[in-house]
Design an enzyme around this catalytic site. Sequence first.
Site, PDB file in Angstrom:
ATOM      1  N   GLY A   4       0.824  -1.202   0.000  1.00 34.96           N
ATOM      2  CA  GLY A   4       0.000   0.000   0.000  1.00 34.96           C
ATOM      3  C   GLY A   4       0.858   1.251   0.000  1.00 34.96           C
TER       4      GLY A   4
ATOM      5  N   GLY B 139      -0.419   4.697  -0.920  1.00 30.03           N
ATOM      6  CA  GLY B 139      -1.592   5.166  -0.183  1.00 30.03           C
ATOM      7  C   GLY B 139      -1.262   6.319   0.754  1.00 30.03           C
TER       8      GLY B 139
ATOM      9  N   ASP C 278       2.528  -1.702  -4.516  1.00 24.74           N
ATOM     10  CA  ASP C 278       1.178  -1.123  -4.575  1.00 24.74           C
ATOM     11  C   ASP C 278       0.496  -1.580  -5.855  1.00 24.74           C
ATOM     12  OD1 ASP C 278      -0.208   1.547  -2.986  1.00 24.74           O
ATOM     13  OD2 ASP C 278      -1.031   1.010  -4.951  1.00 24.74           O
TER      14      ASP C 278
ATOM     15  N   ASP D  44      -0.220  -6.941  -6.826  1.00 17.48           N
ATOM     16  CA  ASP D  44      -1.377  -7.183  -5.965  1.00 17.48           C
ATOM     17  C   ASP D  44      -0.986  -8.071  -4.783  1.00 17.48           C
ATOM     18  OD1 ASP D  44      -4.831  -7.983  -6.833  1.00 17.48           O
ATOM     19  OD2 ASP D  44      -3.830  -7.944  -4.876  1.00 17.48           O
ATOM     20  N   ILE D  45      -1.418  -7.702  -3.586  1.00 22.77           N
ATOM     21  CA  ILE D  45      -1.093  -8.542  -2.418  1.00 22.77           C
ATOM     22  C   ILE D  45      -1.828  -9.886  -2.497  1.00 22.77           C
ATOM     23  CG2 ILE D  45      -0.535  -6.627  -0.878  1.00 22.77           C
ATOM     24  CD1 ILE D  45      -3.359  -6.879   0.314  1.00 22.77           C
TER      25      ILE D  45
ATOM     26  N   TYR E  43     -14.989  -3.794   7.446  1.00 21.70           N
ATOM     27  CA  TYR E  43     -13.617  -3.314   7.656  1.00 21.70           C
ATOM     28  C   TYR E  43     -13.180  -3.526   9.108  1.00 21.70           C
ATOM     29  CZ  TYR E  43     -10.045   0.409   8.232  1.00 21.70           C
ATOM     30  OH  TYR E  43      -8.924   1.143   8.539  1.00 21.70           O
TER      31      TYR E  43
ATOM     32  N   LYS F  18     -10.268  -5.997  10.421  1.00 23.09           N
ATOM     33  CA  LYS F  18      -9.129  -5.514  11.196  1.00 23.09           C
ATOM     34  C   LYS F  18      -9.003  -6.302  12.508  1.00 23.09           C
ATOM     35  CE  LYS F  18      -7.304  -2.278   8.642  1.00 23.09           C
ATOM     36  NZ  LYS F  18      -5.887  -2.362   8.171  1.00 23.09           N
TER      37      LYS F  18
HETATM   38  C1  AKB Z   1     -11.906   4.796   7.946  1.00 15.91           C
HETATM   39  O1  AKB Z   1     -12.587   5.813   8.107  1.00 15.91           O
HETATM   40  O2  AKB Z   1     -12.343   3.748   7.481  1.00 15.91           O
HETATM   41  C2  AKB Z   1     -10.463   4.816   8.396  1.00 15.91           C
HETATM   42  C3  AKB Z   1     -10.373   4.372   9.810  1.00 15.91           C
HETATM   43  C4  AKB Z   1     -10.949   5.183  10.892  1.00 15.91           C
HETATM   44  O3  AKB Z   1      -9.778   3.344  10.085  1.00 15.91           O
HETATM   45  N1  AKB Z   1      -9.920   6.150   8.237  1.00 15.91           N
END
Ligand code: AKB
Length: 338
Positions: free
Chosen positions: A8, A11, A33, A52-53, A152, A156
């Site tokens: 990344g 980024g 990246d 690509d990862i 997301y 994480k």
């Molecule tokens: C998002 O908004 O998805 C990121 C985060 C807070 O991890 N910036």
Amino acid sequence: MATVLVTGANGEIGHGLLQAMAERGGHRVIALDLHAPDASVRDLCHRFVVGDILDVPLLRTLAAEHDFDQIFHLAALLSTKSEREPTLAHQVNVNGTLNLLELAVSLARRLGRSVRFLYPSSIAVYGLPSLEAKRAEGRIGEGAHLAPRTMYGINKLYCEQLGRYYSLFYRQLDAETPRGKVDFRGIRFPGLISAVTVPTGGTSDFAPEMLHHAAQGQPYACFVRPDTRIPFMAMPDAVQALVRLAAAPVERLSRQVYNVASFSPTAAELEHRVRAAFPAWSMTYEPDVKRQAILDSWPEDTDDSAARSDWGWAPEYDLDRAFDGYLLPGVRARYGVA
Ligand code: AKB
């Protein structure tokens, strides 16, 4: 000279990290990246690989060509983009991370030494059940409210656990226990604000979007309520946190994943500071109820005392210094405005 892989690399965090590593010296950076490097980062690394990862043969080739000491795995789809494409988010955020952890552990075993793996997690791993609970809780520690409501945040949180597994329990039933291990280190970042890059697909993006729209004289329709409060950080502090944690002796670390925090303004407080710098700028509030619900589940603030005591974390930028010393000078220079 340490050989470092940065995924990344093109980024938002990648720009800052490559800059910081080039300034510090002592690193041979291999950047990866999906997109070709911006001119501002192309010359900051030893080698820039466009790939690509998810391309496992490519990762194997990189591991055969470079004995990485450290990996900064920054490639990810952020929260809003991940909600719009949840299966792609799982592939990139989880399978991509698994591929990098496999690269790290195979390299560590081949070389017989540890490979440090720096992982940017997020406040998105937290999930407060209501706005009232969020306001009542205020600042929360690493073990509280780990109930994310976004793909997301789930990605994480799971990858934090993957990193712990690869560090402590990987193939634990094997007869032999090799010397080389993954040394996984995660940081739960708040919303990050950069003066030099524009955000892509985050739910915390309203803060940088205000700033970059105002500096370009573009009206902005803010997608959150004025009273929305989440933790934020100036990008140089996020980069400093990664570099400092990467350099910390493993004996100092009491945990594998840390909160870091700087300042927690409301959207209205951010608007006030941006408007003070760009008085002619026009902004309206047009809350997106669904994105707002995500923000109302994220904490107002996080307790970063473990990072401060274990590896000397301390932000350089509070809200005032972030605007006066970094954000406003940075966007004025970027857009050529007074
Ligand atoms: C998002 O908004 O998805 C990121 C985060 C807070 O991890 N910036």
